[in-house]
Design a protein around this motif. Structure first.
Motif, PDB file in Angstrom:
ATOM      1  N   LEU A 232      -4.395   8.795   3.002  1.00 21.36           N
ATOM      2  CA  LEU A 232      -3.773   8.026   2.115  1.00 21.36           C
ATOM      3  C   LEU A 232      -4.651   7.278   0.964  1.00 21.36           C
ATOM      4  O   LEU A 232      -4.192   6.644   0.041  1.00 21.36           O
ATOM      5  N   LEU A 233      -5.963   7.448   1.482  1.00 15.93           N
ATOM      6  CA  LEU A 233      -7.160   6.543   0.651  1.00 15.93           C
ATOM      7  C   LEU A 233      -7.850   7.539  -0.096  1.00 15.93           C
ATOM      8  O   LEU A 233      -8.752   7.047  -0.420  1.00 15.93           O
ATOM      9  N   VAL A 234      -7.710   8.761  -0.211  1.00  7.91           N
ATOM     10  CA  VAL A 234      -8.597   9.706  -0.893  1.00  7.91           C
ATOM     11  C   VAL A 234      -8.171   9.870  -2.398  1.00  7.91           C
ATOM     12  O   VAL A 234      -9.273  10.119  -3.264  1.00  7.91           O
ATOM     13  N   SER A 235      -6.985  10.044  -2.591  1.00 10.15           N
ATOM     14  CA  SER A 235      -6.554  10.652  -4.059  1.00 10.15           C
ATOM     15  C   SER A 235      -6.253   9.352  -4.933  1.00 10.15           C
ATOM     16  O   SER A 235      -5.819   8.509  -4.525  1.00 10.15           O
ATOM     17  N   PRO A 236      -6.680   9.633  -6.226  1.00 13.57           N
ATOM     18  CA  PRO A 236      -6.226   8.238  -7.048  1.00 13.57           C
ATOM     19  C   PRO A 236      -4.685   8.200  -7.226  1.00 13.57           C
ATOM     20  O   PRO A 236      -3.978   8.962  -6.811  1.00 13.57           O
ATOM     21  N   VAL A 237      -4.352   7.110  -7.305  1.00 14.85           N
ATOM     22  CA  VAL A 237      -2.909   6.622  -7.466  1.00 14.85           C
ATOM     23  C   VAL A 237      -2.508   6.263  -8.946  1.00 14.85           C
ATOM     24  O   VAL A 237      -3.160   5.781  -9.782  1.00 14.85           O
ATOM     25  N   THR A 238      -1.581   6.784  -9.344  1.00 15.47           N
ATOM     26  CA  THR A 238      -0.833   6.806 -10.759  1.00 15.47           C
ATOM     27  C   THR A 238       0.043   5.845 -10.692  1.00 15.47           C
ATOM     28  O   THR A 238       0.784   5.684  -9.550  1.00 15.47           O
ATOM     29  N   PRO A 239       0.723   5.132 -11.715  1.00 17.89           N
ATOM     30  CA  PRO A 239       1.901   4.427 -11.617  1.00 17.89           C
ATOM     31  C   PRO A 239       2.939   5.493 -11.003  1.00 17.89           C
ATOM     32  O   PRO A 239       3.999   4.898 -10.343  1.00 17.89           O
ATOM     33  N   ARG A 240       3.036   6.764 -11.358  1.00 19.06           N
ATOM     34  CA  ARG A 240       4.257   7.603 -10.835  1.00 19.06           C
ATOM     35  C   ARG A 240       3.973   7.896  -9.243  1.00 19.06           C
ATOM     36  O   ARG A 240       5.169   7.924  -8.805  1.00 19.06           O
ATOM     37  N   SER A 241       2.778   7.865  -9.006  1.00 17.12           N
ATOM     38  CA  SER A 241       2.582   8.279  -7.566  1.00 17.12           C
ATOM     39  C   SER A 241       2.771   6.985  -6.584  1.00 17.12           C
ATOM     40  O   SER A 241       2.756   7.084  -5.353  1.00 17.12           O
ATOM     41  N   LEU A 242       2.555   5.698  -7.206  1.00 12.07           N
ATOM     42  CA  LEU A 242       2.556   4.656  -6.331  1.00 12.07           C
ATOM     43  C   LEU A 242       3.653   4.485  -5.512  1.00 12.07           C
ATOM     44  O   LEU A 242       3.532   4.123  -4.156  1.00 12.07           O
ATOM     45  N   PRO A 243       4.944   4.491  -5.783  1.00 14.34           N
ATOM     46  CA  PRO A 243       6.163   4.364  -4.715  1.00 14.34           C
ATOM     47  C   PRO A 243       6.294   5.159  -3.630  1.00 14.34           C
ATOM     48  O   PRO A 243       6.187   4.854  -2.462  1.00 14.34           O
ATOM     49  N   SER A 244       5.534   6.257  -3.734  1.00 17.09           N
ATOM     50  CA  SER A 244       5.539   7.260  -2.710  1.00 17.09           C
ATOM     51  C   SER A 244       4.532   7.016  -1.952  1.00 17.09           C
ATOM     52  O   SER A 244       4.504   6.981  -0.544  1.00 17.09           O
ATOM     53  N   LEU A 245       3.190   6.610  -2.502  1.00 14.45           N
ATOM     54  CA  LEU A 245       2.268   6.018  -1.393  1.00 14.45           C
ATOM     55  C   LEU A 245       2.683   4.638  -0.640  1.00 14.45           C
ATOM     56  O   LEU A 245       2.308   4.802   0.612  1.00 14.45           O
ATOM     57  N   VAL A 246       3.438   3.675  -1.384  1.00 11.94           N
ATOM     58  CA  VAL A 246       3.828   3.001  -0.575  1.00 11.94           C
ATOM     59  C   VAL A 246       4.792   3.286   0.536  1.00 11.94           C
ATOM     60  O   VAL A 246       4.653   2.818   1.880  1.00 11.94           O
ATOM     61  N   ARG A 247       5.596   4.223   0.309  1.00  9.58           N
ATOM     62  CA  ARG A 247       6.422   4.690   1.247  1.00  9.58           C
ATOM     63  C   ARG A 247       5.813   5.426   2.465  1.00  9.58           C
ATOM     64  O   ARG A 247       6.059   5.185   3.748  1.00  9.58           O
TER      65      ARG A 247
ATOM     66  N   ARG B 239      -9.047   4.423 -10.299  1.00 10.03           N
ATOM     67  CA  ARG B 239      -9.318   5.695 -10.832  1.00 10.03           C
ATOM     68  C   ARG B 239      -7.956   6.096 -11.457  1.00 10.03           C
ATOM     69  O   ARG B 239      -7.544   6.999 -12.351  1.00 10.03           O
ATOM     70  N   GLY B 240      -6.690   5.312 -11.112  1.00 11.78           N
ATOM     71  CA  GLY B 240      -5.587   5.796 -11.523  1.00 11.78           C
ATOM     72  C   GLY B 240      -4.990   4.785 -12.708  1.00 11.78           C
ATOM     73  O   GLY B 240      -3.799   5.051 -12.977  1.00 11.78           O
ATOM     74  N   ALA B 241      -5.880   4.253 -13.129  1.00 12.92           N
ATOM     75  CA  ALA B 241      -5.772   3.439 -14.525  1.00 12.92           C
ATOM     76  C   ALA B 241      -4.912   2.344 -14.326  1.00 12.92           C
ATOM     77  O   ALA B 241      -4.100   2.065 -15.095  1.00 12.92           O
ATOM     78  N   PHE B 242      -4.733   1.679 -13.116  1.00 17.38           N
ATOM     79  CA  PHE B 242      -3.812   0.376 -13.218  1.00 17.38           C
ATOM     80  C   PHE B 242      -4.915  -0.851 -13.583  1.00 17.38           C
ATOM     81  O   PHE B 242      -5.970  -0.667 -13.608  1.00 17.38           O
ATOM     82  N   PRO B 243      -4.132  -2.027 -14.085  1.00 20.73           N
ATOM     83  CA  PRO B 243      -4.709  -3.117 -14.409  1.00 20.73           C
ATOM     84  C   PRO B 243      -5.718  -3.531 -13.492  1.00 20.73           C
ATOM     85  O   PRO B 243      -5.184  -3.713 -12.426  1.00 20.73           O
ATOM     86  N   GLN B 244      -6.798  -3.800 -14.042  1.00 23.65           N
ATOM     87  CA  GLN B 244      -7.852  -4.472 -12.940  1.00 23.65           C
ATOM     88  C   GLN B 244      -7.950  -5.929 -12.678  1.00 23.65           C
ATOM     89  O   GLN B 244      -8.688  -6.392 -11.779  1.00 23.65           O
ATOM     90  N   GLU B 245      -7.199  -6.555 -13.635  1.00 26.80           N
ATOM     91  CA  GLU B 245      -7.336  -8.097 -13.445  1.00 26.80           C
ATOM     92  C   GLU B 245      -6.783  -8.555 -12.043  1.00 26.80           C
ATOM     93  O   GLU B 245      -5.529  -8.140 -11.794  1.00 26.80           O
TER      94      GLU B 245
END
Lengths: 205, 205, 205, 205
Positions: free
Chosen positions: A86-101, A152-158
DNA sequence: TATGAATGAGAGTTCATTCAT
DNA sequence: AATGAATGAACTCTCATTCAT
């Protein structure tokens, strides 16, 4: 008689047979600590169950505590293996929900399969500083990797680190419910959905 | 050693002096368990510190474990007192953020002030079924009261129990960071804000 | 554990390599016994320090005690070498004082240089019969030689053996003070003079 | 688990029964240490022979070594009682020979009656610093008293301390022969006479 | 011959619990 | 009701000695 300041030679096994024996000690101890608890397991029992003598245990380990440390390392490394994918590929806003699952699923699985081990070792990490440190390191490394994936998935970094820490905690909590709580099974998907939404909400901001 | 199935007469104190003595045992044990840990505290020490004899301890308690149970009850009742003020009035969407803040504050305070007690008892609740049950009951009651407050404050009732459970967990996590983690102090408000937003988000839906 | 009455084959080394190995065991044990004490030195340590395996030790020695015996023999032979020069030539009344001085000097030197060994082995000679016998033999031989030297030097022979024994004891005592006691260094010559006079007095009668 | 820096409560017995029990431990240990040796006597045996449980031993003594210290103190106090009568009155040149005789007699008696104890404890005093200190103190006190007696008896005071130390040593040696050595019994008076003359000679100067 | 892993009895010590007073 | 001395099983750890390789 106290041998203060003198170090006892502890074998560092290099041959296959020695390594196997050390692993046998760890595996046996893992099983016993999980089922009976660390404090209720004595070294004689470890030796007997491992099919070796009490004496030889002490040529691999300085004392009982060192065995525990190795057992916890072994447990943590099994966690690492589970979470690694779960920790290797970048996470995009689209893939996030599935990652959380997937995170929720694996976390719950892991806690369920090793329920007793999990409880025992988490408890010990609260009672013993050095065990705590091992878990801290593991958690830090997972969180660091998640931060990286998110960056890497372009999430806000703040405040990303704090966000990830909190989300990690939320997932732990949610999977904890699945395992420890006497919630109706039918309610579990609800909990998972709530957790997912919360995480997505936090990270998306 | 456990005399299963055989009952030993244990005094149920009714006179003021007896009650005081029992409380003394609990208070002393609480202090010792917090500072040294349950397993590292022996009954002789408890008796000595409480200013009574070892024998008398066993006329109030069947065994050491029973003392622990009372100590945990005592600890939990102190938690109840702390949280009670937060659980009485209805919560409106407007007052929710402030409630969350107060919850975070009190939770962090409580964990900080009794840091050692907190760790010790949470650990023991993972190691011992009956301790776990006590904490479960406490948590259930807090959560039930929160549900009630929210209902009265006209929050959406769908899956309310699960929502509250998760929020409770989030707050525990967040305050946990304040206490245990080596996060920079400057980051704590960030964590609190994140937690607040998450809770408001979950409950508001 | 002692297999009384049953003989284990113990190698009697004849080849140079074997002899060297046995000497290595003795020399290593001597060093360890001196610095750590016999009871606090274990066979594994002897083997390791000697650069051999624990098993091989037991092909040269039946048990740990036999090593000790050899170590004591080795220690005694070093004493013999030190004292030999004093025991060869006849002693005349004129040369006696100088002999006593040399004896005191060598005795003190020997005790100082091997202070730890000296203490350890003297202690063991009190604890173990067979060690005691070794020291007795050494002492007897020194005393016999001294008697001989004195006879050849025309000293009065009446009760000579007893006289020499006592004088030997006096010298031991005096040198003991030099080494073990916290006497002011400035007082040591006084002690030596007193001892010298006493010895001359006893033997001259 | 090591309780570093924490002192275990050791009972300081004040009631008659407690004192009696502590004395019982000392007396039993004295007997066992004398006959089997300190290292070969285990605490279970001490307890059993004293008719008590192993546990109670450790409420009187912190560890086995402390028992030894008490046993040695007990032994030394018995020596003190024996020698006390010789140390109270002034010594004149006329009474000196008789004093030396009595010293030799008592010293030999004491070593003979407690031969095993004597050997064991003298040996231990060479192996253990704190035992050594106890014997040193005893010896110093005897020698100080002897100096005092001699001063009051108008003996020359030059180098008196050194003289007395040496004489004390000579008497120890001489009585040692009586006890340990396989000298013919007929020769013992000779040895005693020689020692007497030597002492008188040294002190008279 | 040589290794060093393996044995297992036995050590000192602790402590929850009991019981004589 | 109260004491605290006493119990003894159980603990962790050591080490002289053996033995499979």
């Amino acid at each position: 008689m106290k041998n203060i300041g003198e170090h006892k030679a502890v074998r560092v096994p290099k041959q296959a047979r020695s390594i196997a024996k050390k692993q046998k000690i760890v595996a046996t101890s893992y099983r016993l600590f999980s089922s009976k608890g660390y404090y209720r397991t004595n070294t004689a029992e470890i030796a007997k169950e491992a099919g070796i003598s009490t004496g030889i245990v002490y040529s691999y380990y300085q004392d009982k505590k060192q065995i525990l440390l190795d057992v916890v390392k072994y447990y943590i490394s099994s966690l690492e293996k589970r979470f690694e994918p779960l920790l290797v590929s970048p996470v995009t806003p689209r893939s996030l929900p599935s990652l959380v699952r997937r995170f929720l699923k694996i976390s719950a699985e892991s806690q369920t399969e090793n329920r007793e081990a999990h409880n025992e070792f988490v408890a010990l990490s609260l009672l013993e500083e050095d065990i705590h440190a091992l878990f801290d390191d593991f958690e830090d490394s997972v969180i660091a990797k998640l931060c990286d994936s998110l960056k890497r998935g372009a999430f806000p970094q703040e405040n990303l680190l704090e966000k990830v820490r909190l989300c990690y905690g939320i997932i732990e909590q949610a999977s904890h419910f699945s395992v420890q709580r006497k919630i109706a099974k039918s309610e579990l998907p609800v909990m998972d959905s709530l957790a997912e939404e919360a995480v997505v909400g936090i990270l998306g901001k």
